[in-house]
Every structure is written in C-alpha cells, then in structure tokens.
Design a protein around this motif. Structure first.
Motif, PDB file in Angstrom:
ATOM      1  N   GLY A  82       0.823  -1.223   0.000  1.00  0.00           N
ATOM      2  CA  GLY A  82       0.000   0.000   0.000  1.00  0.00           C
ATOM      3  C   GLY A  82       0.847   1.258   0.000  1.00  0.00           C
ATOM      4  N   THR A  83       1.891   1.274   0.839  1.00  0.00           N
ATOM      5  CA  THR A  83       2.789   2.432   0.889  1.00  0.00           C
ATOM      6  C   THR A  83       3.543   2.595  -0.424  1.00  0.00           C
ATOM      7  OG1 THR A  83       3.071   2.176   3.281  1.00  0.00           O
ATOM      8  CG2 THR A  83       4.725   3.461   2.118  1.00  0.00           C
ATOM      9  N   ALA A  84       4.052   1.472  -0.948  1.00  0.00           N
ATOM     10  CA  ALA A  84       4.787   1.524  -2.213  1.00  0.00           C
ATOM     11  C   ALA A  84       3.891   2.009  -3.341  1.00  0.00           C
ATOM     12  CB  ALA A  84       5.352   0.144  -2.543  1.00  0.00           C
ATOM     13  N   GLY A  85       2.642   1.502  -3.370  1.00  0.00           N
ATOM     14  CA  GLY A  85       1.702   1.934  -4.399  1.00  0.00           C
ATOM     15  C   GLY A  85       1.360   3.409  -4.267  1.00  0.00           C
ATOM     16  N   GLY A  86       1.229   3.885  -3.031  1.00  0.00           N
ATOM     17  CA  GLY A  86       0.936   5.309  -2.828  1.00  0.00           C
ATOM     18  C   GLY A  86       2.067   6.195  -3.307  1.00  0.00           C
ATOM     19  N   PHE A  87       3.305   5.778  -3.040  1.00  0.00           N
ATOM     20  CA  PHE A  87       4.460   6.531  -3.515  1.00  0.00           C
ATOM     21  C   PHE A  87       4.465   6.600  -5.035  1.00  0.00           C
ATOM     22  CE2 PHE A  87       8.753   6.801  -5.130  1.00  0.00           C
ATOM     23  CZ  PHE A  87       9.386   7.721  -4.317  1.00  0.00           C
ATOM     24  N   LEU A  88       4.292   5.435  -5.669  1.00  0.00           N
ATOM     25  CA  LEU A  88       4.374   5.389  -7.130  1.00  0.00           C
ATOM     26  C   LEU A  88       3.230   6.147  -7.774  1.00  0.00           C
ATOM     27  CD1 LEU A  88       5.979   4.285  -9.495  1.00  0.00           C
ATOM     28  CD2 LEU A  88       4.611   2.197  -9.393  1.00  0.00           C
ATOM     29  N   ARG A  89       2.050   6.073  -7.168  1.00  0.00           N
ATOM     30  CA  ARG A  89       0.907   6.802  -7.730  1.00  0.00           C
ATOM     31  C   ARG A  89       1.123   8.310  -7.631  1.00  0.00           C
ATOM     32  NH1 ARG A  89      -1.866   5.905 -11.701  1.00  0.00           N
ATOM     33  NH2 ARG A  89      -1.377   8.094 -12.154  1.00  0.00           N
ATOM     34  N   PHE A  90       1.716   8.774  -6.543  1.00  0.00           N
ATOM     35  CA  PHE A  90       2.003  10.201  -6.401  1.00  0.00           C
ATOM     36  C   PHE A  90       3.001  10.651  -7.470  1.00  0.00           C
ATOM     37  CE2 PHE A  90       4.740  13.590  -4.760  1.00  0.00           C
ATOM     38  CZ  PHE A  90       3.799  14.578  -4.522  1.00  0.00           C
ATOM     39  N   VAL A  91       4.039   9.838  -7.714  1.00  0.00           N
ATOM     40  CA  VAL A  91       5.018  10.180  -8.749  1.00  0.00           C
ATOM     41  C   VAL A  91       4.326  10.272 -10.108  1.00  0.00           C
ATOM     42  CG1 VAL A  91       7.055   9.365  -9.995  1.00  0.00           C
ATOM     43  CG2 VAL A  91       6.973   9.210  -7.499  1.00  0.00           C
ATOM     44  N   ALA A  92       3.461   9.291 -10.413  1.00  0.00           N
ATOM     45  CA  ALA A  92       2.749   9.310 -11.695  1.00  0.00           C
ATOM     46  C   ALA A  92       1.846  10.536 -11.814  1.00  0.00           C
ATOM     47  CB  ALA A  92       1.930   8.023 -11.844  1.00  0.00           C
ATOM     48  N   ASP A  93       1.192  10.911 -10.717  1.00  0.00           N
ATOM     49  CA  ASP A  93       0.326  12.100 -10.743  1.00  0.00           C
ATOM     50  C   ASP A  93       1.126  13.359 -11.010  1.00  0.00           C
ATOM     51  OD1 ASP A  93      -1.879  10.540 -10.258  1.00  0.00           O
ATOM     52  OD2 ASP A  93      -1.940  10.953  -8.096  1.00  0.00           O
ATOM     53  N   CYS A  94       2.337  13.435 -10.458  1.00  0.00           N
ATOM     54  CA  CYS A  94       3.182  14.604 -10.696  1.00  0.00           C
ATOM     55  C   CYS A  94       3.610  14.690 -12.156  1.00  0.00           C
ATOM     56  CB  CYS A  94       4.412  14.561  -9.793  1.00  0.00           C
ATOM     57  SG  CYS A  94       4.078  14.892  -8.052  1.00  0.00           S
ATOM     58  N   LEU A  95       3.841  13.533 -12.795  1.00  0.00           N
ATOM     59  CA  LEU A  95       4.184  13.534 -14.214  1.00  0.00           C
ATOM     60  C   LEU A  95       2.989  13.967 -15.055  1.00  0.00           C
ATOM     61  CD1 LEU A  95       6.717  11.843 -13.285  1.00  0.00           C
ATOM     62  CD2 LEU A  95       6.488  10.618 -15.452  1.00  0.00           C
ATOM     63  N   GLU A  96       1.801  13.482 -14.718  1.00  0.00           N
ATOM     64  CA  GLU A  96       0.616  13.748 -15.529  1.00  0.00           C
ATOM     65  C   GLU A  96       0.019  15.124 -15.256  1.00  0.00           C
ATOM     66  OE1 GLU A  96      -0.849   9.131 -16.120  1.00  0.00           O
ATOM     67  OE2 GLU A  96      -1.947  10.437 -14.738  1.00  0.00           O
ATOM     68  N   ARG A  97       0.132  15.563 -14.001  1.00  0.00           N
ATOM     69  CA  ARG A  97      -0.387  16.884 -13.611  1.00  0.00           C
ATOM     70  C   ARG A  97       0.678  17.588 -12.779  1.00  0.00           C
ATOM     71  NH1 ARG A  97      -4.428  13.253 -12.722  1.00  0.00           N
ATOM     72  NH2 ARG A  97      -4.027  13.197 -10.474  1.00  0.00           N
ATOM     73  N   PRO A  98       1.621  18.229 -13.422  1.00  0.00           N
ATOM     74  CA  PRO A  98       2.748  18.837 -12.702  1.00  0.00           C
ATOM     75  C   PRO A  98       2.319  19.853 -11.663  1.00  0.00           C
ATOM     76  CG  PRO A  98       3.212  18.739 -15.050  1.00  0.00           C
ATOM     77  CD  PRO A  98       1.782  18.357 -14.887  1.00  0.00           C
ATOM     78  N   GLY A  99       1.089  20.391 -11.786  1.00  0.00           N
ATOM     79  CA  GLY A  99       0.597  21.315 -10.754  1.00  0.00           C
ATOM     80  C   GLY A  99       0.557  20.657  -9.394  1.00  0.00           C
ATOM     81  N   THR A 100       0.395  19.330  -9.368  1.00  0.00           N
ATOM     82  CA  THR A 100       0.417  18.594  -8.091  1.00  0.00           C
ATOM     83  C   THR A 100       1.743  18.807  -7.364  1.00  0.00           C
ATOM     84  OG1 THR A 100      -0.995  16.908  -9.087  1.00  0.00           O
ATOM     85  CG2 THR A 100       0.151  16.307  -7.057  1.00  0.00           C
ATOM     86  N   LEU A 101       2.794  18.936  -8.141  1.00  0.00           N
ATOM     87  CA  LEU A 101       4.130  19.103  -7.561  1.00  0.00           C
ATOM     88  C   LEU A 101       4.273  20.454  -6.879  1.00  0.00           C
ATOM     89  CD1 LEU A 101       6.978  17.939  -7.205  1.00  0.00           C
ATOM     90  CD2 LEU A 101       7.556  18.890  -9.448  1.00  0.00           C
ATOM     91  N   VAL A 102       3.620  21.469  -7.436  1.00  0.00           N
ATOM     92  CA  VAL A 102       3.739  22.821  -6.887  1.00  0.00           C
ATOM     93  C   VAL A 102       3.257  22.856  -5.438  1.00  0.00           C
ATOM     94  CG1 VAL A 102       2.992  25.216  -7.132  1.00  0.00           C
ATOM     95  CG2 VAL A 102       3.503  23.846  -9.159  1.00  0.00           C
ATOM     96  N   ARG A 103       2.251  22.066  -5.118  1.00  0.00           N
ATOM     97  CA  ARG A 103       1.736  22.036  -3.750  1.00  0.00           C
ATOM     98  C   ARG A 103       2.763  21.521  -2.753  1.00  0.00           C
ATOM     99  NH1 ARG A 103      -3.832  22.135  -3.157  1.00  0.00           N
ATOM    100  NH2 ARG A 103      -3.601  20.871  -1.260  1.00  0.00           N
ATOM    101  N   GLN A 104       3.763  20.789  -3.252  1.00  0.00           N
ATOM    102  CA  GLN A 104       4.761  20.205  -2.376  1.00  0.00           C
ATOM    103  C   GLN A 104       5.986  21.094  -2.187  1.00  0.00           C
ATOM    104  OE1 GLN A 104       3.876  17.266  -0.915  1.00  0.00           O
ATOM    105  NE2 GLN A 104       1.980  17.554  -2.085  1.00  0.00           N
ATOM    106  N   LEU A 105       6.089  22.213  -2.899  1.00  0.00           N
ATOM    107  CA  LEU A 105       7.283  23.045  -2.873  1.00  0.00           C
ATOM    108  C   LEU A 105       7.205  24.083  -1.752  1.00  0.00           C
ATOM    109  CD1 LEU A 105       7.806  23.585  -6.693  1.00  0.00           C
ATOM    110  CD2 LEU A 105       8.765  21.824  -5.212  1.00  0.00           C
TER     111      LEU A 105
END
Length: 433
Positions: free
Chosen positions: A410-433
């Motif tokens: 579950g943790t591994a899947g959550g990490f990978l899904r977050f990475v994929a979301d950042c690639l597909e919607r880079p605005g997601t990354l801005v929230r983390q900066l």
C-alpha cells in the motif's frame, strides 16, 4: 648527499584498504615537485591521482599496471636534496622538500614533526648509487605475478618476460594460462576438407576495483533484501510541456532528470519511511528501521568504468535549478572518471533513469543498504485516452522497487501513484514546494 625517501600508498579514506595501479604519471629518473601526482590508482570507489609529498628525483617505482597495492605499501622512492647547510642525522624525521598529504588520511606528527616546503625542483647532482637503485627494484617479480603463476601451475622459469630487463609481467603469465586452440584432427580415410573450427576458450576477467565492489554489493542486496517491484504507465506530456516552458526563460536549462529528482524528493516527503535502511544484528537478522532525515539522492550515470551511482547530498534543500546543476556536475565527473569516493557513497534513495538506454521497464536490484529505487523508462509517443478522447501522448513506464521489510504494498503503491500524478499533472508538484 641526497636522501632517499619512500612514499607509500596513503590512506584514501572511506575505509579503503588498497588500490589498483592504473597508470604511472612519472618515470624513474624524472625530477618531480612537491605534491606532484605520480600515479593514478583505482579504488573500490573511484579513480584517484595520488600526489607525492616529496620533491626530488624518482629513483624507483613499485607496482605494475593492474597490480593491487595495499595502504602502506611503497609506491615510489624519491632522492631528496637536503636544504643548504642542514645536517640530517640517520633516522631523523623527514622535513625537507616534503609536505603532508592533506585529505588522504595522513595523521599529523607530534612535536618536532613540522614539515616545510622549499621552492622549485631539486637541482643537485645525484650519486651513481642513487640513480642505479631502480635496477635493483626492477629485477624483482611482483608477488601478485608469482601468486597468479602458482595458482595456475605456470613455471616462471619457462617464461620470457616482456618487461624491462626481461622482467616477467602479469600479461606474460596470463598468456601462458590462456590455452591455444588447435585445429580439429581429420580422419585419414576422409577426403581432404577444411577442419571444423574449434571454439576458442573463454576469457577469465578478474573482478577488481569498482566492478568488484558493485558485484559484492549487488550480491549482498539480492541475498539480504526481500525486494518487490510494482509498475504504472504515466502520461508525461504535461511534464514535458512544463519543462519546455521553464526553459524559455533566460536562465540555466532544466533537465528532465532534475524534474524527476524534484518529484522524488517531494514523494519522499510524503512517504519518509521509504528514505530508510534496515539495521541488522550480528546474525544478520533485522532489528530496526533507520529512517534518514536527509535525502541523499543517488542516480545512475554511465562512465568508462561502467554504471556508477553518484549522490546528490541533501537534495531536499535544493531548488530544481540547483538540483539540475549538481546532477550535471556529477554526471560530467562520472564521464571523466573524476568522482571522489565521497561522491559515490552515502545514498539513501536511488533514481534510475534507464529510459536513456531505450528500454521501457526494469526490475533492478536495490542499491544496498537503501530501501527503495524509482525507475523511469523511455518516454515514447503512444495512443492514450486523454480527457475521454483517444490521443497520441508521451507515455513512460515507472517502476518502483522496495524493501518489503520497510513497507507494505500500500505504501509503495501510494508513492508510485504520487510520482505518476506529478508527471501527468505537474501542478500537483507545486503544492509540495
């Protein structure tokens, strides 16, 4: 009267106990200055040019190319000229034309061991005894060469050496070991025909230096870490568009690797349990999880010595532009073979952009003792359903390999899904900066 000083392989740090001679940078009889590099060696971590703390005339070299030298074994002897008017008693500590090797693990001496340097190379005549000294050292066959011959049953007395004064070298022994293929016999009654070719014997290549260290590390990782891998395809079109927009500004260009590194750092901030390693007891049983406060981000880089993993220190403190600059610097150092041991150790998480090799996926072995690795395949145009419509998009495959002792799926899947979301919607990354 010149004094002959012996310079031994210094402590190169990082717990290294020896190094292999790669290339001599000086010749016997050559005049060298204080701190001039005399030999290039390969350690288990990096290529290093070793400077000699003595200035004078090289009277002997120890170690053939390809030979291992242990810390404390001699590398060269140098005839050093005493300072004018000085009297150096037998057994006195060396002071003239020398200096300690800063950063090479040489401990400073106690009282009376201060060293000073005189300007310019030595310009005094040497006695014939000093000049002839190398001939005595050259006549001795290397212990490693003798060991190699003994292990393979080669009689050194039957060999003709290719080295100076007929010295038997490692290559001479290896040629004697390598069997010579003979043509296949032809039956007497058979018509004359070309003999079938005999398969050449395979070559045995010793594992040394970096390759040996990598082999040992991967073997330990494979035996010790229960690793698992999960995958996901991601649409990187928007990330590539963001990069193109960022690079329109009059500023240093941002690489795709720098953006991927930024995404890794953000993902680890959400899942800090993956920036970790496992502590073992004396029996090799896991006893604790060690979660690291800093993200020391390793990344795969190609070099002449093979694939290496330089480390970006404290990646969580760097901006995307700073990450790009450090990644570029370390990549250039990897290509030139100038990475230091410190730049190749201490990673806590690895980013593996194997897409540069033109492949889509991989199931890598973790970089021991790290607990996780993100892999990124090539980005290629593919048909993709985007906003309900079939379109051609830039798609990549992400893989995430993790130590199952550290987290569950579950943790591994959550990490990978977050990475994929950042690639597909880079605005997601801005929230983390």
């Amino acid at each position: 009267m010149p004094i002959v000083r012996e310079f031994t392989l210094p402590d190169l740090g990082e717990g290294l106990t020896g190094a292999e001679v790669v290339r001599w940078l000086v010749e016997v009889g050559e005049v060298i200055a204080v701190d001039q590099p005399v030999v290039e060696v390969e350690t288990a971590k990096a290529m290093v040019e070793v400077p000699c703390p003595y200035g004078g005339v090289v009277t002997a070299r120890f170690g053939e190319v390809g030979e291992e030298r242990a810390v404390g074994q001699p590398l060269v002897t140098v005839a050093v000229s005493p300072e004018p008017g000085s009297v150096v008693p037998d057994g006195a500590a060396p002071e003239e034309n020398e200096r300690p090797l800063v950063g090479y693990g040489v401990a400073e001496g106690g009282k009376g061991s201060r060293r000073r340097r005189v300007g310019g190379p030595v310009a005094v005549a040497l006695s014939p005894v000093v000049v002839q000294q190398p001939a005595i050292a050259i006549a001795v066959i290397s212990p490693l060469v003798r060991k190699l011959a003994r292990e393979h049953g080669v009689d050194l007395a039957q060999l003709t050496g290719s080295g100076p004064d007929g010295l038997i070298m490692r290559a001479d022994v290896e040629r004697a070991i390598r069997p010579v293929a003979a043509p296949a016999p032809v039956a007497a009654a058979a018509p004359v025909a070309a003999a079938a070719p005999v398969a050449a014997a395979g070559e045995v290549v010793p594992l040394r230096g970096l390759r040996r260290t990598v082999a040992e590390k991967l073997t330990r990782s494979h035996h010790e870490i229960p690793a698992a891998t999960c995958w996901v395809d991601a649409d990187a079109t928007e990330l590539l568009a963001l990069r193109a927009q960022m690079n329109q500004a009059d500023a240093p260009k941002v690489s795709l690797l720098a953006l991927l590194a930024r995404i890794c750092v953000a993902a680890l901030a959400r899942h800090p349990e993956l920036n970790a390693s496992v502590d073992l007891d004396e029996r090799g049983n896991p006893v604790a999880l060690r979660r690291h406060a800093a993200v020391h981000l390793g990344f795969a880089a190609q070099s002449e010595r093979g694939l290496v993993v330089p480390v970006v220190r404290d990646a969580q403190q760097l901006s995307t532009e700073q990450l790009g600059a450090e990644l570029s610097r370390l990549t250039a150092a990897a290509r030139s073979g100038s990475l230091t041991p410190a730049e190749l150790t201490g990673g806590t998480f690895t980013l593996n952009n194997y897409g540069v090799f033109g492949v889509d996926g991989s199931t890598p072995i973790l970089n021991h003792p790290e607990a996780a690795m993100l892999g990124v395949g090539r980005i290629v145009a593919k048909p993709w359903v985007h906003e309900g419509q079939l379109a051609v998009r830039q798609v990549t495959q992400l893989s995430f390999t993790f130590d199952h002792r550290v987290c569950d799926g579950g943790t591994a899947g959550g990490f990978l899904r977050f990475v994929a979301d950042c690639l597909e919607r880079p605005g997601t990354l801005v929230r983390q900066l």
